[in-house]
Design an enzyme around this catalytic site. Structure first.
Site, PDB file in Angstrom:
ATOM      1  N   ILE A   1     -11.795 -11.760   2.848  1.00 31.33           N
ATOM      2  CA  ILE A   1     -10.973 -11.568   4.235  1.00 31.33           C
ATOM      3  C   ILE A   1     -10.370  -9.782   3.973  1.00 31.33           C
ATOM      4  O   ILE A   1      -9.658  -9.690   2.928  1.00 31.33           O
ATOM      5  CB  ILE A   1      -9.539 -12.414   4.241  1.00 31.33           C
TER       6      ILE A   1
ATOM      7  N   LEU B   1      -7.986 -12.897   0.211  1.00 33.03           N
ATOM      8  CA  LEU B   1      -7.396 -11.670   0.639  1.00 33.03           C
ATOM      9  C   LEU B   1      -6.709 -10.564  -0.209  1.00 33.03           C
ATOM     10  O   LEU B   1      -7.000  -9.346  -0.326  1.00 33.03           O
ATOM     11  CB  LEU B   1      -6.137 -11.883   1.622  1.00 33.03           C
ATOM     12  N   GLY B   2      -6.112 -11.091  -1.313  1.00 35.66           N
ATOM     13  CA  GLY B   2      -5.646 -10.276  -2.169  1.00 35.66           C
ATOM     14  C   GLY B   2      -6.679  -9.665  -3.260  1.00 35.66           C
ATOM     15  O   GLY B   2      -7.722 -10.307  -3.548  1.00 35.66           O
TER      16      GLY B   2
ATOM     17  N   CYS C   1     -21.595   1.495  14.554  1.00 37.67           N
ATOM     18  CA  CYS C   1     -22.414   0.691  13.228  1.00 37.67           C
ATOM     19  C   CYS C   1     -22.659  -0.842  13.816  1.00 37.67           C
ATOM     20  O   CYS C   1     -22.235  -1.415  14.757  1.00 37.67           O
ATOM     21  CB  CYS C   1     -21.426   0.532  12.165  1.00 37.67           C
TER      22      CYS C   1
ATOM     23  N   ARG D   1      10.310 -14.790  -5.417  1.00 37.58           N
ATOM     24  CA  ARG D   1       9.300 -15.322  -4.376  1.00 37.58           C
ATOM     25  C   ARG D   1       9.188 -16.594  -4.241  1.00 37.58           C
ATOM     26  O   ARG D   1       9.065 -17.107  -2.999  1.00 37.58           O
ATOM     27  CB  ARG D   1       8.025 -14.484  -4.788  1.00 37.58           C
TER      28      ARG D   1
ATOM     29  N   HIS E   1       1.691   1.837  -3.300  1.00 36.74           N
ATOM     30  CA  HIS E   1       0.799   2.540  -4.233  1.00 36.74           C
ATOM     31  C   HIS E   1       0.665   4.158  -3.859  1.00 36.74           C
ATOM     32  O   HIS E   1       0.506   4.963  -4.887  1.00 36.74           O
ATOM     33  CB  HIS E   1      -0.535   1.986  -3.541  1.00 36.74           C
TER      34      HIS E   1
ATOM     35  N   THR F   1       0.749  -1.293  -0.157  1.00 33.49           N
ATOM     36  CA  THR F   1       0.093  -0.038  -0.120  1.00 33.49           C
ATOM     37  C   THR F   1       0.837   1.256   0.029  1.00 33.49           C
ATOM     38  O   THR F   1       0.648   2.038  -0.572  1.00 33.49           O
ATOM     39  CB  THR F   1      -0.779   0.062   1.215  1.00 33.49           C
TER      40      THR F   1
END
Lengths: 350, 350, 350, 350
Positions: free
Chosen positions: B291, B266-267, B100, B204, B47, B44
């Site tokens: 998620i 999640l991605g 909420c 990776r 980004h 993030t």
């Protein structure tokens, strides 16, 4: 016991069907022969009749279709112990292998090697049908024959509605064919409130109103999202039960479900379609469930209890009744879009 | 206490960032001021640095980014009771509204009105950061500062892996960026076996091997479905933990998950994409979960216990360490694709 | 706003209570002052009135008791945002600490450091009561004031009945004081069938019949086990909701619950007692749950939905209504055993 | 194939047993005959040997005991499809009826009409044992014969530990006979931390230490409650797995479990005992579970995966190995209190 019986037969690999005499099935040591009292027509039967691509791929004629029914035990194999001649029964028509991972862990409804009576072998659109003892379900005397004949689709509705928390929750039922209509009754019976029925077909909306859904909306005209948000304090609906298989309906379901809500998918789309997974599922923390068949046999016990309680009024969904020999008329009625559940009587109308 | 501090600042609505002096945040009665020991860089943050469409839409400069960190309490507001000066802490950076439906029913991690420190207000890429007491997490002394700085992404991994049954189950982890790598360690620590790591990037994959996944597969070359089916007796994998957000990876996940299995997403895909819902979800009776974040604060307790047990070796995923002032170098390292988790030290490297 | 108000006061450590003028509570920045419209009497209030051993141990006079009520917001503290003057509200009277493990993991109803308004601080048997904003529950306009005044015990019933699967299941409700009576209505509303009400007191059995339990049995005379087994095909009841706290009743519950069934214990025994754990729990594979309070605030949302649906007819359980000043008469009525739920009106009877 | 085989026989209704030649069992069409490689001795076998009250009530001599074993398929009935001669197998010895409510809803482990091979019919303390195909479990080649012979008690441990959430949670294991020892290994393998082992017997505590429990406590000497509270930040342990059946141990379990925690009871008390239900269960909001047998066959799949992962080191619990003919010596060893798990070899020691 005669040698032959009247049956609906798909004789060869093309559209249509015949009603004719065929041999009464022979039963093995662990089988039950049932004299069919009432059989009920499913959309699948229309696919088989019309010989659509799914049917062409799956069905091996000749076949007696029909997988929703009730009747009385006419004969039992020598090893059968749980029912006897005369017992009033229905059956789970998904025959599970009993040996795969799913069968051995309580998920026989998604058996890897399932076969379906009335789809993969001869079914219940006949005077008699053969069922393995393991799949027989004895009907409680408090349950009428008409209702006993629709336990298969009612079970779909029960399985879907009860696939997660529901009491004291709001639910949107997307698509109100017979299973969607049943789902309205089930949702009310188990404490869901309010029930939003979403349906583009006017006749089906009328039936949804007869089933007493609190909101009956036409996604083609109504601003479904706005109405649902207003009715839910801006939060969205707790549960979506998707019965239509229509991509737009499914996308609408994801728009109106609340963060952390549940979307249970029973209706089957005919092909792949686009969804914004990030907004629809991931950021929402939503749970999406594929729903298939009925749990063996938890759903059946739940259904039995709900029916015995008298809380399920399914009558608006049962629109037509006819002798088995009028099967072709039934197919025509279904195509008008005006019939919902059609009951067939192979052995007399009472 | 000085008046100013070193911080990474996104000064205006364009790409890049500056490392410069800014005022130390003032705290209110229920706030905690933390002296940052280690901060960790998230995708993030890249980004935001690159000012991509998501960032353009969400971020209001000037902003100090950074939402993964640990440090010591430097000061507390007068109503704060749960921590005191000197305590070693991290924080949940999602600040929930508390009012909420989701907040009032134990789902604060999907609060309708959440704001994120380091995204919507000044964050942890600085010598000091302000955190509301409600969001502070005291670090157990058994946990190292490096690990304490990555509780946010480790929490994503724990939340995903533990979102359903997992002990004694097989799992495919799709995408092995930092969260995927952490998920391998978590899956092993909670009894999952075997672990299939699916990743197209060679570097990776190398890290996934270092994390000791039983199978490390390249979906661009390996026949993932065949390998998974062979390794699972033809049944498929019990759980898919999707960390990549890539449509092909997600579709592969649905191909290899067993009937009745779980797919935890999640991605986040950047746009809508096509899926065959009938085959992928409905006939499979699969459960799909969105998620988001970490459960407040159940995930944190689970994480703490797993870390204290010594079962999580996260070291292969922590590839780079540098002073905060070298933030721009860190961004460059991330873009090489060779860095996984980068740790920043605003107040000295030890 | 006057300075004083009428209130029930337990003035000192002995039996009895006074109805007298006391100062109206001052509110803090995060508090709400509510003008009580209807308050409802709980068995706990009788314990306090009678100064029984529990009360002697727990209560610190002087105290204004009363923890079941509804009313209108009379004033709000400066930080209060979720309600405004005039709003019709009730409240969760368990004030959770917000910082313990249970509070941080969605189980605030079993907070380690809970205090109860009306037990540990001044409550609602008064013209006005002070409530922290966090605990205020806005009443939906579809819900009557009488029903709004009994959300606390109704919430006990909802929490107990919905503590596990219930739709399509049989349930035995053991003890039909007010909460047991409410549980009958709740069980029906969420699809339980049949409902067995077990109660030794004749008057309470009469009320259980008025609540339409399918079976109303007297454990002192009826062969409960035989009747339940006959009605459940020899299997036993799926769920036992224990509301009496009586050791014999609890043992009976374990005798009639089916293998794998659920026993949810809300009624509190006054001292230890003997149970055959092997036969009652272990060989049965039973699940036993301690039920305390109401889930914050999931139970409240469920209750609201059930009440709005119109499925809960609680009227048979509300036997008495009187002005607050007649509190002592109310205590006397309770002791006759003929009253179930008594409503008090501090500000006029309409 | 010979006509007779060596077997342990309980010849008549009194204490003791004989090792002698008996006919090899005949198999039916759906049966499997297994040549026993390793059999393992359970406490139940000692009860049968000693002819205690339970045995007097349950056992009908003559009987070949033994219900923990592994071996190779020697012959199969004509309808058997899932295994063939030579396959390495074990078996679930609880033979469920397949027709009761529990069997039809995924809870066959608590079948109302279960019979147990080795208790109600001839078992595995013999060269050969007959097993219905439905109960056969094929052993993965990665699993050793020693471990394959203890799947029954290991399954008890897995069923208990995994009967609720466990990853990242603390657990107290009360009683460290063989199942308690196995539970330590299982708890670690699935991410529980820390593990408290509670045991009054010194030799068993030594084994618990060898199994690497974080805390090994003697309830007769250690202040268990104080130690557990200190180690859990004053909150208590998340889970108690009760393996002893001792009333004091069970009461201690309830004292140390946290509010909202889980107490899973596997050990069976021999008679009723007193518990303070209010403090132990109700106010705590605790969940108590009766645990019986192993889930068919979910526990078996979980076990298989955990064993294949290599995370379970059960070796400290396997203290003795001997030929089947030395069965009486094995009984003597058990009575010394120094043996934990004793393995018997009917067909040679390798």
């Amino acid at each position: 016991m005669p040698e032959t019986m009247l049956a609906v037969v798909k004789p060869e690999a093309k559209s249509g069907a015949e009603v004719r005499q065929v041999p009464i099935p022979k039963i093995g040591d662990t089988d039950v022969l049932v004299k069919v009292k009432v059989a009920s027509v499913c959309g699948t039967d229309l696919h088989i009749y019309d010989w659509d691509p799914w049917a062409q791929h799956r069905i091996k004629p000749p076949l007696v279709p029909g997988h929703e029914f009730c009747g009385n035990v006419a004969a039992v194999g020598k090893n059968v112990t749980s029912v006897k001649e005369g017992d009033f029964v229905s059956a789970e028509m998904h025959v599970a292998c009993g040996k795969c991972f799913q069968c051995r862990t309580g998920d026989a409804h998604i058996c890897q090697f399932v076969t379906i009576i009335g789809v993969d072998s001869d079914g219940a659109f006949a005077e008699y049908v053969r069922i393995p003892e393991s799949n027989i379900w004895k009907i409680d005397p408090a349950i009428s024959a008409d209702y006993a004949s629709v336990l298969d689709p009612l079970g779909n509705a029960v399985h879907t509605v009860l696939a997660g928390e529901i009491a004291g929750q709001s639910i949107a039922i997307s698509g109100t064919g017979p299973i969607g209509l049943f789902a309205i009754a089930v949702a009310h019976a188990v404490g869901a409130y309010p029930v939003f029925a979403l349906e583009v077909n006017e006749h089906r909306r009328k039936l949804a109103k007869a089933m007493k859904a609190e909101y009956v909306l036409d996604p083609a005209k109504d601003d479904v999202k706005k109405i649902v948000l207003e009715a839910t304090n801006g939060t969205g609906v707790d549960v979506v039960a998707e019965m239509s298989g229509n991509p737009n309906a499914i996308r609408t379901g994801f728009e109106i479900v609340r963060m952390g809500g549940r979307v249970s998918l029973l209706g089957t789309p005919t092909k792949p379609f686009e969804l914004d997974f990030a907004e629809s599922i991931i950021f929402k923390g939503a749970t999406v469930q594929g729903i298939h068949g009925r749990r063996m046999y938890k759903t059946w016990y739940q259904m039995q209890s709900l029916l015995k309680s008298g809380k399920l009024d399914l009558s608006p969904a049962i629109t037509d009744r006819m002798p088995l020999k009028d099967f072709t008329k039934g197919m025509a009625r279904l195509k008008t879009g005006e019939a919902s559940k059609i009951l067939l009587y192979p052995n007399g109308m009472k």
